[in-house]
Design a protein around this motif. Structure first.
Motif, PDB file in Angstrom:
ATOM      1  N   GLU A  97       2.510  -3.431   9.347  1.00  0.00           N
ATOM      2  CA  GLU A  97       1.629  -2.181   8.745  1.00  0.00           C
ATOM      3  C   GLU A  97       1.554  -1.481   9.940  1.00  0.00           C
ATOM      4  O   GLU A  97       0.373  -0.996   9.661  1.00  0.00           O
ATOM      5  CB  GLU A  97       0.721  -3.095   7.907  1.00  0.00           C
ATOM      6  CG  GLU A  97       1.063  -3.944   7.283  1.00  0.00           C
ATOM      7  CD  GLU A  97      -0.066  -4.931   6.624  1.00  0.00           C
ATOM      8  OE1 GLU A  97      -1.052  -4.578   6.336  1.00  0.00           O
ATOM      9  OE2 GLU A  97       0.352  -6.202   5.864  1.00  0.00           O
TER      10      GLU A  97
ATOM     11  N   LEU B 114       2.347   2.260   3.328  1.00  0.00           N
ATOM     12  CA  LEU B 114       2.496   1.445   4.442  1.00  0.00           C
ATOM     13  C   LEU B 114       2.991   0.546   5.272  1.00  0.00           C
ATOM     14  O   LEU B 114       3.448   0.110   3.741  1.00  0.00           O
ATOM     15  CB  LEU B 114       0.950   0.343   4.242  1.00  0.00           C
ATOM     16  CG  LEU B 114       0.233  -0.032   5.422  1.00  0.00           C
ATOM     17  CD1 LEU B 114      -0.375   0.868   6.584  1.00  0.00           C
ATOM     18  CD2 LEU B 114      -0.342  -1.158   5.559  1.00  0.00           C
TER      19      LEU B 114
ATOM     20  N   ASP C 297       0.569  -1.151   0.181  1.00  0.00           N
ATOM     21  CA  ASP C 297      -0.289  -0.249   0.159  1.00  0.00           C
ATOM     22  C   ASP C 297       0.877   1.466   0.106  1.00  0.00           C
ATOM     23  O   ASP C 297       1.214   1.628   1.102  1.00  0.00           O
ATOM     24  CB  ASP C 297      -0.929  -0.190   0.858  1.00  0.00           C
ATOM     25  CG  ASP C 297      -1.913  -1.296   0.971  1.00  0.00           C
ATOM     26  OD1 ASP C 297      -2.923  -1.319   0.365  1.00  0.00           O
ATOM     27  OD2 ASP C 297      -2.154  -1.870   1.816  1.00  0.00           O
TER      28      ASP C 297
ATOM     29  N   VAL D 122       3.168   5.074   8.939  1.00  0.00           N
ATOM     30  CA  VAL D 122       2.685   5.316   7.656  1.00  0.00           C
ATOM     31  C   VAL D 122       4.323   5.974   7.801  1.00  0.00           C
ATOM     32  O   VAL D 122       5.105   6.827   8.152  1.00  0.00           O
ATOM     33  CB  VAL D 122       2.450   6.771   7.530  1.00  0.00           C
ATOM     34  CG1 VAL D 122       2.076   7.257   6.626  1.00  0.00           C
ATOM     35  CG2 VAL D 122       0.594   5.620   7.242  1.00  0.00           C
TER      36      VAL D 122
END
Length: 98
Positions: free
Chosen positions: A56, A46, A33, A59
């Protein structure tokens, strides 16, 4: 075009498919992602910290001009109560979301 070519690196290629730029995420490992921020010319990714017990939950912002990768959000800090309640699956890592 931008491609992830490993769990901690991204490449930018031109129209002919030639690699124009290589980006390293350093001590972060991405998953599948990421999104392009066209206003700031950055990718928001991510990821998780290498060696972390969670996945995960971070960020990372990758500046496509400078190549600098920096952590911008750590869900463990934002959602500490949820982190404390998370259960580690056998042989796995904690997921904050499930």
């Amino acid at each position: 075009m931008i491609y992830s070519n490993s769990t901690n690196s991204i490449i930018a290629v031109n129209n002919l498919g030639k690699i124009e730029r290589f980006y390293s995420l350093g001590n972060y490992e991405m998953h599948h992602d990421y999104v392009y921020d066209d206003i700031n010319n950055k990718l928001l990714i991510l990821a998780n910290k290498l060696g972390s017990k969670t996945i995960e939950d971070v960020v990372v912002s990758l500046d496509l001009e400078t190549g600098n990768a920096e952590e911008v959000v750590d869900m463990k800090d934002l959602l500490y109560e949820m982190y404390e309640k998370a259960v580690m699956p056998e042989g796995g890592k904690k997921h904050l979301w499930w």
